[in-house]
Structure formats: C-alpha cells, structure tokens
Write an enzyme that holds these catalytic residues in place. Structure first.
Site, short mmCIF file in Angstrom:
data_model
loop_
_atom_site.label_atom_id
_atom_site.label_comp_id
_atom_site.label_asym_id
_atom_site.label_seq_id
_atom_site.Cartn_x
_atom_site.Cartn_y
_atom_site.Cartn_z
N ASN A 20 0.89 -1.16 0.00
CA ASN A 20 0.00 0.00 0.00
C ASN A 20 0.93 1.22 0.00
OD1 ASN A 20 -1.81 2.02 0.50
ND2 ASN A 20 -2.61 1.16 2.41
N ASP A 25 -5.17 14.28 15.20
CA ASP A 25 -5.37 13.01 15.90
C ASP A 25 -6.52 13.16 16.90
OD1 ASP A 25 -5.22 10.77 17.64
OD2 ASP A 25 -3.14 10.47 17.04
N HIS A 49 -12.30 3.92 -0.29
CA HIS A 49 -12.29 3.00 0.86
C HIS A 49 -13.02 1.70 0.53
CE1 HIS A 49 -11.74 6.67 3.71
NE2 HIS A 49 -10.58 6.05 3.55
N GLU A 105 -8.00 -4.12 5.26
CA GLU A 105 -7.86 -3.92 3.82
C GLU A 105 -6.76 -4.81 3.24
OE1 GLU A 105 -7.77 0.06 5.27
OE2 GLU A 105 -8.69 0.78 3.44
N ARG A 143 -8.61 16.92 5.98
CA ARG A 143 -9.41 17.34 4.81
C ARG A 143 -10.78 17.84 5.27
NH1 ARG A 143 -8.80 11.51 2.07
NH2 ARG A 143 -7.11 11.06 3.51
N ARG A 158 -2.65 -2.01 -3.42
CA ARG A 158 -3.79 -1.12 -3.29
C ARG A 158 -3.63 -0.02 -4.35
NH1 ARG A 158 -5.72 1.85 2.10
NH2 ARG A 158 -7.73 2.47 1.29
P1 ADP Z 1 -5.31 5.58 8.30
O1 ADP Z 1 -6.37 6.22 7.46
O2 ADP Z 1 -4.04 6.36 8.41
O3 ADP Z 1 -5.13 4.10 8.06
P2 ADP Z 1 -6.48 4.79 10.81
O4 ADP Z 1 -7.67 4.05 10.35
O5 ADP Z 1 -5.37 4.02 11.44
O6 ADP Z 1 -5.92 5.75 9.70
O7 ADP Z 1 -6.97 5.90 11.84
C1 ADP Z 1 -6.04 6.81 12.36
C2 ADP Z 1 -6.75 7.76 13.28
O8 ADP Z 1 -7.49 7.03 14.26
C3 ADP Z 1 -5.78 8.60 14.09
O9 ADP Z 1 -5.49 9.79 13.41
C4 ADP Z 1 -6.53 8.88 15.35
O10 ADP Z 1 -7.19 10.12 15.20
C5 ADP Z 1 -7.60 7.83 15.42
N1 ADP Z 1 -7.51 6.97 16.61
C6 ADP Z 1 -6.73 5.89 16.79
N2 ADP Z 1 -6.95 5.37 18.03
C7 ADP Z 1 -7.87 6.15 18.62
C8 ADP Z 1 -8.52 6.16 19.90
N3 ADP Z 1 -8.25 5.25 20.82
N4 ADP Z 1 -9.41 7.13 20.13
C9 ADP Z 1 -9.70 8.07 19.22
N5 ADP Z 1 -9.14 8.10 18.02
C10 ADP Z 1 -8.24 7.18 17.71
#
Ligand code: ADP
Length: 397
Positions: free
Chosen positions: A10, A285, A182, A381, A242, A94
């Site tokens: 990916n 985050d 997605h 994925e 975004r 991907r």
């Molecule tokens: P990506 O699209 O990069 O694969 P993920 O599906 O791993 O992303 O999601 C990443 C986001 O998930 C992080 O930016 C964070 O905001 C959020 N995240 C991860 N763990 C938690 C949690 N315990 N509580 C709230 N948000 C979380």
C-alpha cells in the site's frame, strides 16, 4: 521447507506499507507487517515492522535511493527475516483508482498499467505512488504476478444517479463523476458482517470508515449503493486534515479574494483542514483532541460528529432506511466516545447503544432490542487485497 507468500503493498506519497501473508492452500496468515516511512521527505527514512504476534522485528534507518532501491531492499529484508524460506508467489497492490473500467481486481499487464496511468489526473496524490511499485516490481521480477485492487471497485454498482454530479454533460463524459473510495475496507466489512449477522447483512447497512481519511458507504445486500466520497477523497465527511464537502463557492472565493494559487489550495484541502484546521492547528489526531480542553478542539470534535450524523441521515435515504450501522477504522474501532456521540444524534432513527458494550469495544455495541444493530468491526484492507490476489493467481502458473 519453503513457504509460499503474498506481498501486499500500500504505497503512498511518503511511505510504503507492506504485509506478508503466508499462503497455505486457500488460507492466509499474516507473517510480517510494516512500513518504510520518510520517503521523499526531509526526515530520515526508516523501516518499522512487526511479526505475526505484533512483536517489533525492525525499527531501523533505511538506505536512501530510488524507488527501485527501496523495494529491492525491502524484498531482500523480507527474505532475510524469513530465513530465505519464503517464496513470494505474487504481489497485491492497493490502487486508489480503477475509474469506470474496473469493478474487480485485475492482474496487471503492461496494457493494464498503461490504462491505470490514465487515472493519474483523477487522483494525483495517490495513483502515481500506487503505480510506482508495480512498475518497479515488473522490472525487478518480471515473472511475479501482480494484482491491482481498487478502492473504487466496490462502488461500481451503486445506483446510477449516485455517480453523477450536476455539471454539463461534457464533464461527466470526461470522467468527472462520483466514484467513492475506501472500497476495500467496505468489501471486507460487508463480508465480515455476513459472518457475524447474516440476516441483517442482507438488509440496509451503513458502514462508517472513520480513520485519518473518513467516509461512509450505504449498502443493500452487501452491494454499495452510495458513498459520502465522490470524485476525490476530499469529499463528504470532515477528516483528519481534509474538510470534506465544501461549498464550491468557497473555492472560488479563496482563488479570487484570498489569491490562493493551485498548490496552496491543494495543500489547504488535503493537509491543513479538517480536525487539524478547525482545532486551530492543534492536531489531526482524535485522541489528542479528546484529551484537550481547548474550545477549538472541542468544536472540531463537535463538527466531526455532527457531519457524521448528518451523513448517516442522508445515506439512510439512499437505501430507504437502516438495519445496521457499522463503525470501523482508527476512530470507528477505538473511540467509544465518538461512537456514543454520533449514535446520540441519530438515536431518533431507532438506535439504542449498549454503553457497556460500547466502552469495552465489543463487536456488537447496540442493545438486543435496538431496532438498528450497531457494530464496531476492525477492518482489514490488507487481508482483502491478499484474498483477491490469492484468488486471481489460483490458476496461474
Ligand atoms: P489511516 O487512514 O491512516 O489508516 P487509521 O484508520 O489508522 O488511519 O486511523 C487513524 C486515526 O485514528 C488517528 O489519526 C486517530 O485520530 C484515530 N484513533 C486511533 N486510536 C484512537 C482512539 N483510541 N481514540 C480516538 N481516536 C483514535
């Protein structure tokens, strides 16, 4: 004894994520997962990787060089880590855009690769990076079967008007349509939901993929009907960086009054907006925002939740109601608080969340008598790509 493996890649603008699956008959087991990060950036390039038990097996600086060098190093590293007992049978990639041509994964040939390059202008931030490792591996290992798995493919059977935008026909004919993304995540979720709740999985389902990118998909009997994402992955829900759907008049205003040029606008829309922008630059985050007492952070969360709930309402219209709501991806899988807040705004639809199940991250998080079932299902994925790859090479030499 040599073991057969499938390499799943990916590749993004600054990282190449990889997973190696062991292939035994039709069963797939992840063996190694990691990423080379810092590609094309000022920061030091590193390899981080974990084994199937989740234990770290690498966290080391990675040599600089061309894309080809990076992949060659990676494959050498995989072989060395596996004690040279692994025979890579195929690579699954991907690929964000399959346009209107592909409603399923394909084995890549030079002609297919040529075709996929046509979609680069439709996804300039993703497609070139997705295609680069395919080209490189084709040079390094011409005999290795390579399978392209598209984020758009799962959405190719949605209702026709869900693909249209209200622009003159010539633009539609030129490919300006709502594709949806997605798709690999939604395809996995549709399959997993069928295992967990076969009856309701045939009904009206909304899956909410809430990660750093976020979207929702409305499905009926496991087939995508509409999605919050459209022509690009900027559309729909507000995300980490975004904005999601934005009044197009704002873009004109930014160009005309604020004198933003195209690169600045692109940076604004892909990297500076969303949770990060609304929180005043605090973070993209969700964990950091939830821990913060800054009013801007709280407003960013409120907006994220509000937009998500509104989208559930809109997508429910497209499938004539709702039987199941599924949360997935980083925020959807791990944040009980965000799930609770979104479900509270749509409780009038007939959602009864089970607070204990929600906070303990059970799979089913609604009460037994909830008219709409709510699930929090981890997505995969990479496994979806590996499955497609294994299936497509089954009869290959
Ligand atoms: P990506 O699209 O990069 O694969 P993920 O599906 O791993 O992303 O999601 C990443 C986001 O998930 C992080 O930016 C964070 O905001 C959020 N995240 C991860 N763990 C938690 C949690 N315990 N509580 C709230 N948000 C979380």
């Amino acid at each position: 004894m040599t073991e057969e493996g499938i390499l799943v890649l990916n590749a993004g603008s600054s990282s190449v994520k990889f997973t190696v699956f062991a292939l035994a008959g039709r069963s797939l087991a992840p063996k190694l997962h990691g990423q080379v990060e810092g590609i094309g950036t000022g920061i030091t390039r590193r390899l981080v990787a974990r084994n199937r038990s989740g234990e770290p097996v690498a966290d080391e600086p990675w040599p600089s060089g061309t894309h080809q060098d990076i992949l060659q190093h990676l494959i050498n590293w995989i072989h060395a880590t596996e004690g040279n007992k692994l025979h890579l049978r195929a690579a699954g990639h991907r690929v964000v855009h399959g346009g209107m041509l592909h409603d399923a994964p394909v084995r890549v040939t030079p002609a297919i690769l040529e075709q996929l390059r046509v979609f680069v202008p439709l996804a300039p931030l993703h497609q070139p990076h997705n295609l680069a490792p395919i080209e490189t591996l084709a040079k390094l290992y011409p005999e290795l079967p390579q399978i392209a798995c598209f984020d758009t493919a799962f959405h190719r059977h949605k209702r026709p008007e869900a693909s249209l935008v209200g622009l003159p026909r010539r633009y539609l004919d030129a490919g300006i349509k709502r594709y949806g993304f997605h798709g690999l995540s939604y395809e996995y979720i549709a399959g997993r939901l069928t295992e967990l709740d076969p009856t309701r999985a045939k009904g009206r389902v909304i899956a909410a993929h809430l990660g750093s990118g976020a979207s929702m998909c409305a499905m009926k009997d496991g087939v995508a009907i509409d999605s919050s994402m459209g022509f690009t992955a900027v559309d729909g829900l507000m995300m980490g960086t975004r904005p999601g759907s934005l009044d197009p008049g704002i873009i004109l205003h930014l160009l005309q009054q604020e004198k933003l040029d195209v690169p600045a606008l692109e940076k604004l829309l892909y990297r500076e907006s969303g949770l990060l922008g609304v929180s005043g630059g605090l973070s993209n985050d969700m964990r950091i925002l939830l821990d913060s007492d800054s009013p801007a952070a709280q407003e960013a969360i409120d907006l994220f939740v509000y937009r998500a709930a509104k989208e559930i309402g809109a997508l429910a219209v497209t499938i004539g109601g709702l039987d199941v709501l599924v949360f997935t991806a980083g925020i959807g899988e791990r944040s009980a608080e965000i799930r609770k807040r979104i479900c509270a705004l749509v409780s009038w639809m007939g959602i009864k969340l089970d607070p204990a199940a929600n906070t303990t991250h059970a799979l089913r998080i609604s009460t037994d008598d909830s008219p709409i079932a709510v699930w929090a299902i981890p997505t995969d994925e990479e496994l979806m790509i590996a499955r497609h790859t294994a299936r497509l090479i089954e009869h290959a030499p």
